[in-house]
Design an enzyme around this catalytic site. Structure first.
Site, mmCIF file in Angstrom:
data_model
loop_
_atom_site.group_PDB
_atom_site.id
_atom_site.type_symbol
_atom_site.label_atom_id
_atom_site.label_comp_id
_atom_site.label_asym_id
_atom_site.label_seq_id
_atom_site.Cartn_x
_atom_site.Cartn_y
_atom_site.Cartn_z
ATOM 1 N N ASP A 146 -28.250 -8.153 29.831
ATOM 2 C CA ASP A 146 -29.718 -9.195 28.960
ATOM 3 C C ASP A 146 -30.247 -8.061 28.910
ATOM 4 O O ASP A 146 -30.920 -8.107 27.078
ATOM 5 C CB ASP A 146 -30.146 -9.779 30.222
ATOM 6 C CG ASP A 146 -29.550 -10.632 30.678
ATOM 7 O OD1 ASP A 146 -28.752 -10.230 31.639
ATOM 8 O OD2 ASP A 146 -30.081 -11.848 30.184
ATOM 9 N N GLN A 200 -25.526 -20.491 37.195
ATOM 10 C CA GLN A 200 -24.899 -20.632 36.182
ATOM 11 C C GLN A 200 -23.568 -20.482 36.420
ATOM 12 O O GLN A 200 -22.458 -21.236 35.553
ATOM 13 C CB GLN A 200 -25.689 -19.352 35.108
ATOM 14 C CG GLN A 200 -26.854 -19.791 35.076
ATOM 15 C CD GLN A 200 -28.066 -19.632 36.353
ATOM 16 O OE1 GLN A 200 -27.571 -18.854 37.702
ATOM 17 N NE2 GLN A 200 -28.875 -18.392 35.486
ATOM 18 N N ARG A 238 -30.139 -20.649 27.827
ATOM 19 C CA ARG A 238 -30.518 -19.095 28.400
ATOM 20 C C ARG A 238 -29.485 -18.386 28.047
ATOM 21 O O ARG A 238 -28.423 -18.972 27.332
ATOM 22 C CB ARG A 238 -30.812 -19.598 29.766
ATOM 23 C CG ARG A 238 -29.878 -20.852 30.715
ATOM 24 C CD ARG A 238 -28.065 -20.625 31.117
ATOM 25 N NE ARG A 238 -27.965 -19.273 31.310
ATOM 26 C CZ ARG A 238 -26.449 -18.670 30.879
ATOM 27 N NH1 ARG A 238 -25.757 -19.574 30.022
ATOM 28 N NH2 ARG A 238 -26.445 -17.568 31.520
HETATM 29 O O1 MRU Z 1 -30.851 -16.683 33.719
HETATM 30 P P1 MRU Z 1 -30.332 -16.532 32.720
HETATM 31 O O2 MRU Z 1 -29.256 -17.460 32.825
HETATM 32 O O3 MRU Z 1 -30.234 -16.112 31.020
HETATM 33 O O4 MRU Z 1 -29.500 -15.495 32.781
HETATM 34 C C1 MRU Z 1 -28.126 -14.750 32.075
HETATM 35 C C2 MRU Z 1 -27.269 -13.738 32.521
HETATM 36 O O5 MRU Z 1 -28.114 -12.837 33.276
HETATM 37 C C3 MRU Z 1 -25.731 -13.143 31.564
HETATM 38 O O6 MRU Z 1 -24.862 -12.897 32.441
HETATM 39 C C4 MRU Z 1 -26.686 -12.218 30.073
HETATM 40 O O7 MRU Z 1 -27.266 -12.784 29.806
HETATM 41 C C5 MRU Z 1 -25.516 -11.751 29.544
HETATM 42 S S1 MRU Z 1 -25.085 -13.718 28.541
HETATM 43 C C6 MRU Z 1 -23.564 -13.577 27.198
#
Ligand code: MRU
Length: 343
Positions: free
Chosen positions: A235, A194, A52
């Site tokens: 993202d 996370q 992720r």
């Molecule tokens: O659902 P996830 O864990 O993939 O979400 C990740 C995030 O929102 C992070 O903050 C984002 O991808 C930036 S990672 C450098």
């Protein structure tokens, strides 16, 4: 720490080529690496968050095409169909589709060229992250008081969310090396934690002072003057500077505006999507209800409770002090910097 995702060429029919991935579901309890030898297992690993984080997803997208090209040599139609399945697993992080498209662009040159392109995506990641981390550290230093900073972060934008080094946590690494970090407050980041599981694990490895807080405590930490700046990843970043990031980021930005705390977003150029005009055009992934009704097999809500579970939210550019990439900065309603010229 190994790369978050990597390529293993394999050595014959008994051990075919595969994607290696640190299993992010198992951390912090267990550090283990999974060997994903088919496109189906790779897709499952993206969906279940073994892998992720936007830049890590970009690299995985490219590796998924490499895997398909190795599995189906001489069958470009099948490779393209497999590539589309990979790109569609998670809709919000633009990096995933970008990584797929970059590797796919070499398909006419054969499987070796596709694999080489995917490996190039991995190789470029660390240098990119170090550059954007340095630029973001300069911005945070200029915005904050002239003493070690108390930073607040959300979700995980560290080495685990990239191939290595990290984006927002890459900036923290850089600031820590300069002796400019007093403390990082890490929001736990419900529903999948996370922040608690991954960011805290990384901050410990980095030797950076930190405290974990529940998401609901962040506004009160700002009200009490415990936060000099909020620093997060992204993202997808729209052309107008609106930012999609982990659910809860928008609430942090609202609280930060109320208390005069700057919010800095740190991400690679690959996360900036100039074909998306504003945050309103960003597709937000909705995830399974059970992620909210419980955690790790423990049920915390009555069964069948209706659930609202968006994985991301959009923070308007007006609430951000800066969006920093390796080559440009969005501030005060406009992009500036060397990469901004090509946009
Ligand atoms: O659902 P996830 O864990 O993939 O979400 C990740 C995030 O929102 C992070 O903050 C984002 O991808 C930036 S990672 C450098």
């Amino acid at each position: 720490m190994a790369r978050t995702v990597d390529w293993d060429e394999g050595d014959g029919p008994d051990r075919a080529a595969a994607v290696l991935a640190i299993d992010q579901r198992a951390l912090p309890g267990e550090y283990r690496v999974r060997r994903l030898a088919s496109v189906d297992t790779l897709i499952d690993a993206i969906a279940d968050l073994t892998i992720r984080g936007a830049p890590a997803l970009g690299a995985t997208g490219a590796l998924g095409v490499a895997l398909a090209a190795r599995r189906h040599p001489g069958d470009p139609d099948t490779v393209r169909a497999e590539a589309e399945r990979v790109a569609a697993v998670r809709p919000t992080a633009v990096n995933l589709r970008r990584g797929v498209e970059r590797a796919l662009a070499r398909l006419d040159d054969g499987a070796d060229a596709v694999v080489a392109e995917a490996c190039a995506v991995l190789d470029e990641d660390e240098a990119t992250n170090r550059r954007l981390g340095t630029r973001a550290a300069d911005v945070l230093t200029a915005l904050g008081p002239d003493c070690p900073l108390r930073l607040l972060t959300h979700c995980n934008a560290g080495a685990l969310a990239t191939v290595t080094w990290g984006t927002a946590l890459g900036a923290v690494r850089e600031l820590a090396e300069r002796g400019r970090v007093a403390e990082v407050l890490a929001c736990e980041t419900r529903p999948l934690l996370q922040g608690a599981r991954l960011t805290v694990w990384e901050l410990r490895e980095m030797g950076v002072a930190h405290r974990l807080l529940v998401d609901g405590a962040a506004a009160s930490a700002m009200a009490r003057g415990l936060v000099d700046a909020v620093v997060v990843g992204a993202d997808r970043i729209a052309a107008n500077g609106d930012v999609a990031n982990k659910i809860g980021t928008y609430a942090l930005a609202c609280a930060a505006a109320q208390h005069g705390v700057p919010v800095v977003v740190v991400a690679p150029e690959a996360t900036v999507d100039r074909t998306t005009a504003s945050g309103a055009d960003i597709v937000i992934e909705e995830r399974a209800a059970d992620e909210v009704r419980g955690f790790a097999g423990v049920v915390t809500a009555p069964p069948d409770t209706p659930v609202y579970n968006p994985a991301f939210d959009v923070t308007p550019a007006a609430l951000l002090a800066a969006v920093v990439t390796e080559g440009s900065t969005f501030r005060g309603g406009a992009w500036a910097g060397e990469k901004a010229l090509s946009r």
